[in-house]
Design an enzyme around this catalytic site. Sequence first.
Site, PDB file in Angstrom:
ATOM      1  N   ASN A 203      25.695  18.310  76.273  1.00 19.86           N
ATOM      2  CA  ASN A 203      26.943  18.426  75.893  1.00 19.86           C
ATOM      3  C   ASN A 203      27.208  20.211  75.831  1.00 19.86           C
ATOM      4  O   ASN A 203      26.515  20.753  75.206  1.00 19.86           O
ATOM      5  CB  ASN A 203      27.103  18.088  74.499  1.00 19.86           C
ATOM      6  CG  ASN A 203      28.328  18.625  73.563  1.00 19.86           C
ATOM      7  OD1 ASN A 203      29.050  19.025  74.301  1.00 19.86           O
ATOM      8  ND2 ASN A 203      28.271  18.275  72.271  1.00 19.86           N
ATOM      9  N   TRP A 204      27.783  20.330  77.185  1.00 19.12           N
ATOM     10  CA  TRP A 204      28.072  21.665  77.384  1.00 19.12           C
ATOM     11  C   TRP A 204      29.131  22.339  76.315  1.00 19.12           C
ATOM     12  O   TRP A 204      29.058  23.768  76.293  1.00 19.12           O
ATOM     13  CB  TRP A 204      28.454  21.988  78.689  1.00 19.12           C
ATOM     14  CG  TRP A 204      27.686  21.498  79.832  1.00 19.12           C
ATOM     15  CD1 TRP A 204      26.301  20.983  79.600  1.00 19.12           C
ATOM     16  CD2 TRP A 204      27.647  22.003  81.266  1.00 19.12           C
ATOM     17  NE1 TRP A 204      25.837  20.821  80.747  1.00 19.12           N
ATOM     18  CE2 TRP A 204      26.478  21.313  81.948  1.00 19.12           C
ATOM     19  CE3 TRP A 204      28.851  22.430  81.959  1.00 19.12           C
ATOM     20  CZ2 TRP A 204      26.457  21.252  83.336  1.00 19.12           C
ATOM     21  CZ3 TRP A 204      28.560  22.522  83.467  1.00 19.12           C
ATOM     22  CH2 TRP A 204      27.415  21.960  83.764  1.00 19.12           C
ATOM     23  N   LYS A 205      29.582  21.743  75.455  1.00 22.87           N
ATOM     24  CA  LYS A 205      30.731  22.299  74.404  1.00 22.87           C
ATOM     25  C   LYS A 205      31.443  23.421  75.353  1.00 22.87           C
ATOM     26  O   LYS A 205      31.891  23.044  76.622  1.00 22.87           O
ATOM     27  CB  LYS A 205      29.915  22.951  73.454  1.00 22.87           C
ATOM     28  CG  LYS A 205      28.792  22.047  72.815  1.00 22.87           C
ATOM     29  CD  LYS A 205      28.216  22.389  71.691  1.00 22.87           C
ATOM     30  CE  LYS A 205      27.248  21.415  71.011  1.00 22.87           C
ATOM     31  NZ  LYS A 205      26.597  21.567  69.692  1.00 22.87           N
TER      32      LYS A 205
ATOM     33  N   HIS B 213      32.516  13.808  67.886  1.00 22.69           N
ATOM     34  CA  HIS B 213      31.148  14.585  67.747  1.00 22.69           C
ATOM     35  C   HIS B 213      31.596  15.597  66.467  1.00 22.69           C
ATOM     36  O   HIS B 213      32.710  15.701  65.888  1.00 22.69           O
ATOM     37  CB  HIS B 213      31.298  15.766  68.956  1.00 22.69           C
ATOM     38  CG  HIS B 213      29.998  16.789  68.676  1.00 22.69           C
ATOM     39  ND1 HIS B 213      30.191  17.859  67.945  1.00 22.69           N
ATOM     40  CD2 HIS B 213      28.895  16.806  69.235  1.00 22.69           C
ATOM     41  CE1 HIS B 213      29.042  18.485  68.078  1.00 22.69           C
ATOM     42  NE2 HIS B 213      28.112  17.850  68.817  1.00 22.69           N
TER      43      HIS B 213
ATOM     44  N   GLU C  71      31.593  18.534  65.507  1.00 26.85           N
ATOM     45  CA  GLU C  71      32.386  19.782  65.656  1.00 26.85           C
ATOM     46  C   GLU C  71      34.162  19.355  65.715  1.00 26.85           C
ATOM     47  O   GLU C  71      34.823  19.967  65.233  1.00 26.85           O
ATOM     48  CB  GLU C  71      32.244  20.534  66.834  1.00 26.85           C
ATOM     49  CG  GLU C  71      30.674  21.355  66.562  1.00 26.85           C
ATOM     50  CD  GLU C  71      29.726  21.596  67.623  1.00 26.85           C
ATOM     51  OE1 GLU C  71      30.365  21.635  69.026  1.00 26.85           O
ATOM     52  OE2 GLU C  71      28.701  21.890  67.613  1.00 26.85           O
TER      53      GLU C  71
ATOM     54  N   GLU D  53      23.506  12.303  65.171  1.00 31.11           N
ATOM     55  CA  GLU D  53      23.376  13.922  65.018  1.00 31.11           C
ATOM     56  C   GLU D  53      23.422  14.267  63.696  1.00 31.11           C
ATOM     57  O   GLU D  53      24.593  14.641  63.220  1.00 31.11           O
ATOM     58  CB  GLU D  53      24.338  14.552  66.223  1.00 31.11           C
ATOM     59  CG  GLU D  53      24.373  13.933  67.469  1.00 31.11           C
ATOM     60  CD  GLU D  53      25.026  15.176  68.343  1.00 31.11           C
ATOM     61  OE1 GLU D  53      24.063  15.617  69.421  1.00 31.11           O
ATOM     62  OE2 GLU D  53      25.948  15.591  68.319  1.00 31.11           O
TER      63      GLU D  53
ATOM     64  N   GLY E   1      22.395  23.035  66.598  1.00 32.69           N
ATOM     65  CA  GLY E   1      22.702  24.480  66.805  1.00 32.69           C
ATOM     66  C   GLY E   1      21.936  25.191  65.821  1.00 32.69           C
ATOM     67  O   GLY E   1      22.361  26.432  65.879  1.00 32.69           O
TER      68      GLY E   1
ATOM     69  N   SER F 207      19.161  20.235  68.106  1.00 37.23           N
ATOM     70  CA  SER F 207      18.285  21.046  68.407  1.00 37.23           C
ATOM     71  C   SER F 207      17.171  20.399  69.107  1.00 37.23           C
ATOM     72  O   SER F 207      15.900  20.896  69.048  1.00 37.23           O
ATOM     73  CB  SER F 207      17.725  21.974  67.170  1.00 37.23           C
ATOM     74  OG  SER F 207      18.881  22.679  66.443  1.00 37.23           O
TER      75      SER F 207
ATOM     76  N   GLY G 139      22.701  20.026  73.110  1.00 43.30           N
ATOM     77  CA  GLY G 139      23.832  21.150  73.455  1.00 43.30           C
ATOM     78  C   GLY G 139      23.134  22.368  74.092  1.00 43.30           C
ATOM     79  O   GLY G 139      23.139  22.497  75.228  1.00 43.30           O
ATOM     80  N   GLY G 140      22.545  23.133  73.184  1.00 41.32           N
ATOM     81  CA  GLY G 140      22.135  24.621  73.765  1.00 41.32           C
ATOM     82  C   GLY G 140      21.103  24.223  74.854  1.00 41.32           C
ATOM     83  O   GLY G 140      21.490  25.142  75.891  1.00 41.32           O
TER      84      GLY G 140
HETATM   85  P1  PGA Z   1      22.310  21.344  70.044  1.00 46.05           P
HETATM   86  O1  PGA Z   1      23.765  20.504  69.984  1.00 46.05           O
HETATM   87  O2  PGA Z   1      21.418  20.669  70.859  1.00 46.05           O
HETATM   88  O3  PGA Z   1      22.681  22.801  70.257  1.00 46.05           O
HETATM   89  O4  PGA Z   1      21.681  21.430  68.431  1.00 46.05           O
HETATM   90  C1  PGA Z   1      23.797  19.092  69.816  1.00 46.05           C
HETATM   91  C2  PGA Z   1      25.053  18.563  69.982  1.00 46.05           C
HETATM   92  O5  PGA Z   1      25.954  19.138  69.175  1.00 46.05           O
HETATM   93  O6  PGA Z   1      25.560  17.598  70.565  1.00 46.05           O
END
Ligand code: PGA
Length: 256
Positions: free
Chosen positions: A13-15, A98, A100, A170, A176, A216, A237-238
């Site tokens: 997930n590149w956000k 998600h 967010e 999640e 994050g 994470s 994500g990251g």
């Molecule tokens: P993260 O994000 O790996 O940076 O914690 C995961 C996500 O939000 O899908």
Amino acid sequence: MEKEMRTPVIAGNWKMNKTPYEAVALANELKNLIKAPRCQVVICPPFLDIPVLFSELNGSCIKMGAQNCHFEEKGAFTGEVSVKMLKESGCSHVIIGHSERRQYFNETDETVNLKIKAAVNGNLTAIVCVGETLEERESEKTEEVIKRQIEGALKDIDELSFAKIIIAYEPIWAIGTGKTAQAAEADVVCGYIRELIAKKYTKQLARTTRILYGGSMNSANAKELLEQYNIDGGLIGGASLKAGNFAEIVSAADSI
Ligand code: PGA
């Protein structure tokens, strides 16, 4: 045995990261590093990168997903993107609900449900996210929250449509933050999700459903998480923004 029946999914997930130029560079690095994975590899770049990456990824083993979609087919919804547009631009997957989006963009269990229906009707695989906040976890409400989110998301979705859904657990406090859920702890919640699916549909469907962990996940902790019985992949994500890290997570999934 049953775990082996479920092909793992490693989804990035590149956000809101990577311009179209940067996206092409990252996709090319990924193509060089990830040749013939046993797991399914999906990257979910920002909308604008999708058409650019369509030709880049053509013929590669890396699939593409979006991070959101609208539930209507078309019309006066300024700023939104439909499932058909995503499909035509090369997406096979879409992330829905998600945390967010729930937190910053008023996504609710109802809109999540409508979006899932639109996605599966339009032949996209929906990666549906659920997860509790730290406060909810500390007040022992994890199961209650997950149950509400799963029931809301899957309202009026039949077995046939459910087969096109992947669930991503999640925990919001792990996204994050560098704080990963303990592997065994994450497995318990993913197992609970599997139980909910067995109750709503059938045990057989619950056994074949892919449930991912997200929060994470990185190349250092991926193997232990992915080894858990109920965890069938990761939403990353990251660590998906660095080709080497992401490729290592793919290798970890393939080594199990
Ligand atoms: P993260 O994000 O790996 O940076 O914690 C995961 C996500 O939000 O899908």
